[in-house]
Design a protein around this motif. Structure first.
Motif, short mmCIF file in Angstrom:
data_model
loop_
_atom_site.label_atom_id
_atom_site.label_comp_id
_atom_site.label_asym_id
_atom_site.label_seq_id
_atom_site.Cartn_x
_atom_site.Cartn_y
_atom_site.Cartn_z
N SER A 174 1.03 -1.14 0.02
CA SER A 174 -0.01 -0.04 -0.11
C SER A 174 0.72 1.05 -0.08
O SER A 174 0.84 2.10 -0.83
N ARG A 175 1.95 1.19 1.00
CA ARG A 175 2.81 2.47 1.02
C ARG A 175 4.26 1.82 1.13
O ARG A 175 4.60 1.42 2.38
N LEU A 176 4.90 1.88 0.08
CA LEU A 176 6.13 1.34 -0.06
C LEU A 176 7.30 2.26 0.67
O LEU A 176 7.38 3.47 0.39
N VAL A 177 8.02 1.97 1.75
CA VAL A 177 8.99 2.56 2.55
C VAL A 177 10.18 1.87 2.25
O VAL A 177 10.54 0.75 2.26
N ARG A 178 11.37 2.59 2.11
CA ARG A 178 12.70 2.05 2.41
C ARG A 178 13.15 2.74 3.63
O ARG A 178 13.24 3.98 3.67
N PHE A 179 13.85 2.12 4.62
CA PHE A 179 14.01 2.48 5.94
C PHE A 179 15.11 1.84 6.56
O PHE A 179 15.72 0.54 6.28
N ILE A 180 15.97 2.39 7.38
CA ILE A 180 16.93 2.01 8.54
C ILE A 180 16.10 1.57 9.84
O ILE A 180 15.57 2.18 10.10
N SER A 181 16.45 0.15 10.05
CA SER A 181 15.76 -0.37 11.15
C SER A 181 16.64 -0.09 12.53
O SER A 181 17.65 0.34 12.26
N THR A 182 16.00 -0.42 13.48
CA THR A 182 16.90 -0.27 14.83
C THR A 182 17.97 -1.38 14.83
O THR A 182 18.76 -1.33 15.76
N ASP A 183 17.88 -2.35 14.04
CA ASP A 183 18.75 -3.09 13.83
C ASP A 183 20.31 -2.95 13.00
O ASP A 183 21.04 -3.68 12.89
N GLY A 184 20.07 -1.48 12.40
CA GLY A 184 20.98 -1.01 11.62
C GLY A 184 20.98 -1.50 10.33
O GLY A 184 21.77 -1.01 9.36
N MET A 185 20.10 -2.35 9.97
CA MET A 185 19.73 -2.83 8.58
C MET A 185 18.91 -2.23 7.65
O MET A 185 17.93 -1.36 8.43
N THR A 186 18.99 -1.81 6.47
CA THR A 186 18.15 -1.28 5.65
C THR A 186 16.96 -2.08 4.99
O THR A 186 17.45 -3.18 4.37
N TYR A 187 15.86 -2.02 4.89
CA TYR A 187 14.72 -2.72 4.49
C TYR A 187 13.92 -1.85 3.36
O TYR A 187 13.96 -0.68 3.64
N LEU A 188 13.06 -2.65 2.63
CA LEU A 188 12.11 -2.32 1.92
C LEU A 188 10.66 -2.62 2.63
O LEU A 188 11.04 -3.98 3.35
N GLY A 189 9.65 -1.97 2.94
CA GLY A 189 8.52 -2.52 3.54
C GLY A 189 7.29 -1.75 3.03
O GLY A 189 7.25 -0.93 2.39
N ASP A 190 6.29 -2.22 3.70
CA ASP A 190 4.83 -1.64 3.70
C ASP A 190 4.66 -1.11 4.84
O ASP A 190 4.41 -1.69 5.94
N ALA A 191 4.40 0.31 5.12
CA ALA A 191 4.60 1.17 6.01
C ALA A 191 2.92 0.67 6.94
O ALA A 191 1.91 0.56 6.27
N ILE A 192 3.10 0.51 8.16
CA ILE A 192 1.88 0.32 9.07
C ILE A 192 1.52 1.66 9.73
O ILE A 192 2.25 1.98 10.55
N LEU A 193 0.42 2.00 9.38
CA LEU A 193 0.14 3.51 9.56
C LEU A 193 -0.78 3.51 10.87
O LEU A 193 -1.72 2.59 11.19
N PRO A 194 -0.53 4.48 11.82
CA PRO A 194 -1.42 4.64 12.79
C PRO A 194 -2.84 4.86 12.30
O PRO A 194 -3.02 5.34 11.16
N ALA A 195 -3.77 4.85 13.28
CA ALA A 195 -5.27 5.30 12.79
C ALA A 195 -5.35 6.61 12.30
O ALA A 195 -4.63 7.52 12.99
N ALA A 196 -6.29 6.98 11.32
CA ALA A 196 -6.66 8.37 10.94
C ALA A 196 -5.36 9.15 10.36
O ALA A 196 -5.33 10.23 10.55
N THR A 197 -4.57 8.39 9.79
CA THR A 197 -3.47 9.05 9.29
C THR A 197 -3.16 8.59 7.79
O THR A 197 -3.34 7.30 7.74
N TYR A 198 -2.69 9.12 6.86
CA TYR A 198 -2.18 8.59 5.42
C TYR A 198 -0.62 8.79 5.30
O TYR A 198 -0.16 8.50 4.27
N ASP A 199 -0.05 9.57 6.61
CA ASP A 199 1.36 10.02 6.30
C ASP A 199 2.18 8.82 6.79
O ASP A 199 2.28 8.55 7.80
N ALA A 200 3.16 8.02 5.75
CA ALA A 200 3.94 6.99 6.31
C ALA A 200 4.96 7.88 7.20
O ALA A 200 5.66 6.93 7.84
N ARG A 201 5.29 9.03 7.13
CA ARG A 201 6.45 9.64 8.15
C ARG A 201 5.87 9.35 9.57
O ARG A 201 6.74 9.38 10.37
N LYS A 202 4.61 9.15 9.88
CA LYS A 202 4.02 8.82 11.13
C LYS A 202 4.22 7.19 11.58
O LYS A 202 3.79 6.87 12.56
N ALA A 203 4.42 6.50 10.83
CA ALA A 203 4.64 5.04 10.96
C ALA A 203 5.86 4.70 11.75
O ALA A 203 6.86 5.35 11.40
#
Length: 290
Positions: free
Chosen positions: A5-34
């Motif tokens: 739904s919302r493709l993100v590329r991110f650094i996780s807390t384990d230091g690795m880089t991943y592609l992922g599908d952002a899990i959004l909080p309720a009532a938002t469309y902004d992946a920046r808040k995931a």
């Protein structure tokens, strides 16, 4: 198979880089808040899988890495009101230019202003709807053009007007080519979610003050027309990124004109897509003239 739904590329807390599908909080469309995303494995332009494995997001990156982006195309003068504000006629055909891959930046990266771009201190902002091509497109019709879209993001076509117009011999790319001057994100929102890209609000805030606010309905060449035109005789490739022009309210068109200054926070939002927030950092901390 479930698609993203919302493709993100991110650094996780384990230091690795991943592609992922952002899990959004309720009532938002902004992946920046995931805060978390489901890990994606495989080729995002071919066979891939959205897994049930969840990873915490430490830092969002540009949704695609440099090596995943064949070209960065951009349109100029593609909003009717923007053409009016800078006193230029509406174009008959899309006005096209390019940026190097190194201009791509992430949704929270700085916008670096090197010494060469500080000449005349005319660094400007441009909020833009960004298209990401999902499969090869050659000589496609306007009716079928949207079938070739992987998804949409929001971006900033940062521009140095002195080099773009006065010093660069009319070669627009000269004023737009610098590293980090095409930040985009925060995610690539699936075209299955954004079914009508011509009905979205887009805006820019500088240090919290709104300076651009418009609908993509003001585009002279909409997404379908743009893809159809650009694909005539030229193959668009999976991963091609297309910035589709900016609405009125740019610094160059304001009275008095406003140029980005060292330390400015540029916040750009596209309805149903999300927000990128980037800080302007002048090399050696030199501030632009007001």
């Amino acid at each position: 198979m479930m698609s993203f739904s919302r493709l993100v590329r991110f650094i996780s807390t384990d230091g690795m880089t991943y592609l992922g599908d952002a899990i959004l909080p309720a009532a938002t469309y902004d992946a920046r808040k995931a805060t978390h995303a489901k890990v994606i494995v495989g080729d995002i332009f071919g066979d891939y899988k959205v897994t049930n494995e969840k990873k915490e997001i430490k830092k969002l990156l540009a949704p695609l890495a440099w090596e995943q982006i064949p070209t960065v195309r951009l349109l100029g003068l593609n909003y009717a009101k923007h053409a009016m504000e800078i006193k230029m006629p509406k174009p008959t055909y899309p006005v096209l230019f390019f940026k190097p891959i190194t201009a791509i930046g992430g949704p929270t990266d700085i916008i670096p202003v090197p010494k060469i771009a500080q000449i005349d201190n005319e660094t400007d902002y441009e909020c833009e709807l960004v298209i990401v091509i999902g499969k090869k497109a050659l000589n496609v019709s306007e009716n079928e053009a949207l079938d070739y879209v992987l998804g949409y993001a929001v971006g900033n076509d940062v521009s140095q007007r002195a080099w773009q117009i006065k010093k660069g011999g009319g070669q627009w790319s000269v004023g737009k080519m610098f590293d980090g001057w095409a930040p985009f994100g925060p995610a690539i929102v699936s075209s299955k979610i954004i079914t009508n890209p011509q009905a979205l609000r887009i805006s820019t805030k500088i240090n919290g003050k709104t300076v651009q606010s418009e609908s993509t309905s003001d585009q002279i060449f909409g997404v379908a027309k743009t893809i159809a035109f650009l694909s005539q005789g030229t193959t668009l490739l999976p991963g091609d990124v297309i910035f589709t022009g900016t609405p009125s309210g740019v610094g160059m068109g304001r009275k008095p004109q406003y140029w980005l200054r060292d330390g400015d926070i540029v916040e750009i939002e596209l309805e149903n897509v999300g927000t990128i927030v980037n800080k302007v950092v002048y090399e050696n901390g030199i501030r632009a003239k007001l």
